[in-house]
Design a protein around this motif. Sequence first.
Motif, short mmCIF file in Angstrom:
data_model
loop_
_atom_site.label_atom_id
_atom_site.label_comp_id
_atom_site.label_asym_id
_atom_site.label_seq_id
_atom_site.Cartn_x
_atom_site.Cartn_y
_atom_site.Cartn_z
N THR A 262 71.27 73.00 80.94
CA THR A 262 72.03 73.13 82.14
C THR A 262 72.18 71.73 83.00
OG1 THR A 262 70.90 73.95 84.07
CG2 THR A 262 71.56 75.44 82.07
N LEU A 263 73.24 71.60 83.79
CA LEU A 263 72.92 70.65 84.41
C LEU A 263 71.23 69.97 85.35
CD1 LEU A 263 76.43 69.62 86.02
CD2 LEU A 263 75.60 68.61 83.87
N GLY A 264 71.42 71.25 85.92
CA GLY A 264 70.09 71.35 87.34
C GLY A 264 68.88 71.53 86.43
N GLN A 265 68.50 71.98 85.04
CA GLN A 265 67.48 71.52 83.48
C GLN A 265 67.85 70.13 83.75
OE1 GLN A 265 68.53 74.66 81.10
NE2 GLN A 265 66.73 76.11 82.00
N ARG A 266 68.77 69.96 83.48
CA ARG A 266 68.86 68.30 82.68
C ARG A 266 67.86 67.31 84.14
NH1 ARG A 266 74.73 67.12 80.59
NH2 ARG A 266 74.50 69.50 79.77
N LYS A 267 68.28 67.43 85.25
CA LYS A 267 67.80 67.03 86.32
C LYS A 267 66.57 67.45 86.24
CE LYS A 267 68.59 66.73 91.38
NZ LYS A 267 69.21 67.23 92.57
N THR A 268 66.08 68.73 86.64
CA THR A 268 64.86 68.81 87.10
C THR A 268 63.98 67.88 85.55
OG1 THR A 268 65.29 70.90 87.52
CG2 THR A 268 62.60 70.16 86.88
N TRP A 269 64.35 67.94 84.76
CA TRP A 269 63.63 67.80 82.76
C TRP A 269 63.31 66.22 83.26
CZ3 TRP A 269 61.30 68.40 78.94
CH2 TRP A 269 60.89 67.01 78.28
N HIS A 270 64.40 65.04 84.08
CA HIS A 270 63.94 63.74 84.21
C HIS A 270 63.38 63.79 85.67
CE1 HIS A 270 66.84 62.17 81.61
NE2 HIS A 270 68.03 62.91 82.20
N LEU A 271 63.51 64.10 86.95
CA LEU A 271 62.05 64.39 87.73
C LEU A 271 60.96 64.54 87.30
CD1 LEU A 271 64.52 65.72 90.39
CD2 LEU A 271 64.30 63.86 90.35
N HIS A 272 60.62 66.08 86.48
CA HIS A 272 59.40 66.64 85.58
C HIS A 272 58.61 65.39 84.42
CE1 HIS A 272 56.25 68.42 83.79
NE2 HIS A 272 56.79 68.61 82.40
N SER B 171 56.31 79.12 94.00
CA SER B 171 55.20 79.69 93.50
C SER B 171 55.36 81.18 94.57
CB SER B 171 54.09 79.30 93.52
OG SER B 171 54.29 78.94 95.21
N GLY B 172 54.72 82.09 94.54
CA GLY B 172 55.30 83.29 95.79
C GLY B 172 53.82 84.18 95.41
N ALA B 173 53.31 84.12 96.12
CA ALA B 173 52.06 85.32 96.35
C ALA B 173 52.39 86.71 97.06
CB ALA B 173 50.80 84.60 97.20
N PHE B 174 52.52 87.58 96.42
CA PHE B 174 52.87 89.26 96.97
C PHE B 174 51.99 90.39 97.15
CE2 PHE B 174 56.46 86.85 93.88
CZ PHE B 174 56.63 87.43 95.69
N ARG B 175 51.17 90.83 97.87
CA ARG B 175 50.07 91.09 98.09
C ARG B 175 50.68 92.97 97.90
NH1 ARG B 175 45.92 90.53 101.86
NH2 ARG B 175 46.47 88.62 103.56
N LEU B 176 49.68 93.69 97.04
CA LEU B 176 50.44 94.80 96.62
C LEU B 176 49.02 96.03 96.82
CD1 LEU B 176 50.33 93.34 92.80
CD2 LEU B 176 51.89 93.83 94.38
N ALA C 63 60.13 75.24 88.09
CA ALA C 63 61.92 74.69 88.49
C ALA C 63 63.04 74.55 87.84
CB ALA C 63 61.92 73.69 89.73
N ILE C 64 62.16 74.41 85.95
CA ILE C 64 63.24 74.40 84.68
C ILE C 64 64.13 75.95 85.07
CG2 ILE C 64 62.08 74.08 83.07
CD1 ILE C 64 63.89 71.24 81.90
N VAL C 65 63.26 76.70 85.05
CA VAL C 65 63.78 78.15 84.62
C VAL C 65 63.68 78.68 85.53
CG1 VAL C 65 62.16 77.81 82.21
CG2 VAL C 65 61.24 78.59 84.26
N TRP C 66 63.45 78.48 87.35
CA TRP C 66 63.06 79.64 88.08
C TRP C 66 63.98 78.60 89.38
CZ3 TRP C 66 61.02 83.70 87.24
CH2 TRP C 66 60.98 84.92 88.91
N ASP C 67 64.86 79.81 90.23
CA ASP C 67 65.55 79.36 91.50
C ASP C 67 64.32 80.31 92.78
OD1 ASP C 67 66.65 80.62 91.05
OD2 ASP C 67 68.80 79.95 90.78
N GLY C 68 64.92 79.62 93.66
CA GLY C 68 64.74 81.29 94.32
C GLY C 68 65.42 82.65 94.69
N TRP C 69 66.13 82.63 94.39
CA TRP C 69 67.06 84.17 93.85
C TRP C 69 65.89 84.39 92.66
CZ3 TRP C 69 70.31 85.95 89.35
CH2 TRP C 69 70.81 86.86 89.39
#
Length: 198
Positions: free
Chosen positions: A23-33, A45-50, A155-161
């Motif tokens: 996607t356009l977003g993945q291309r942008k993230t790829w170049h930044l990476h 990242s996220g940490a969740f208490r169980l 971020a190339i495969v993940w977002d906040g949602w």
Amino acid sequence: LGTADDAGDIAIERRDSVRPPATLGQRKTWHLHRLDPRSGAYNLSGAFRLQGPLDVGILRDVLRGFVQRHAVLRTHFSDGDGGDSPAAEVLDDVGVELAVHDLSDVPAERRAAALTEFLEAAASDPIDIEAGPPFRYALVRLAPEHHALLVVHHAIVWDGWSFDVFLTELKVGYESRQGLGPAPAALPIQFGDYAAWE
């Protein structure tokens, strides 16, 4: 997604491609990476208490099922033609590790600080999206019925949602494997189908 409305939007079709376009977003993230591949700046990242009894084997199975269910998490990225866009390839299977770190022997007054220190270090450790996989999971045992689950995705495969999707499917998958509910419903489309539509 996947349906056309009255305004004439094009439906997203299932393609089952092992080489989806980026996607356009993945291309942008790829170049930044590529500017600094040793940086953890593009980790989400996220940490969740169980709380309560936890079957670590079931949790591992649920995480493996989650990755198997979402093809974008099994995607390997490499240089595309000319380097303008990454070449993406969906693998049939990737190793899903769940490292377990035990902090239950740390004195109670130091345990929260030790957890924070561990989580910050693990979350900032870079992810090699070319070697893959584009994620990392870790479980921290704080007490027999108190754990913290760390999830780190590039971020190339993940977002906040994606965190909402993850938590919902984690709950449904865990309950299903305990015989307390149905398995997650089949996905009508994959991220690669959206990428092709875009």
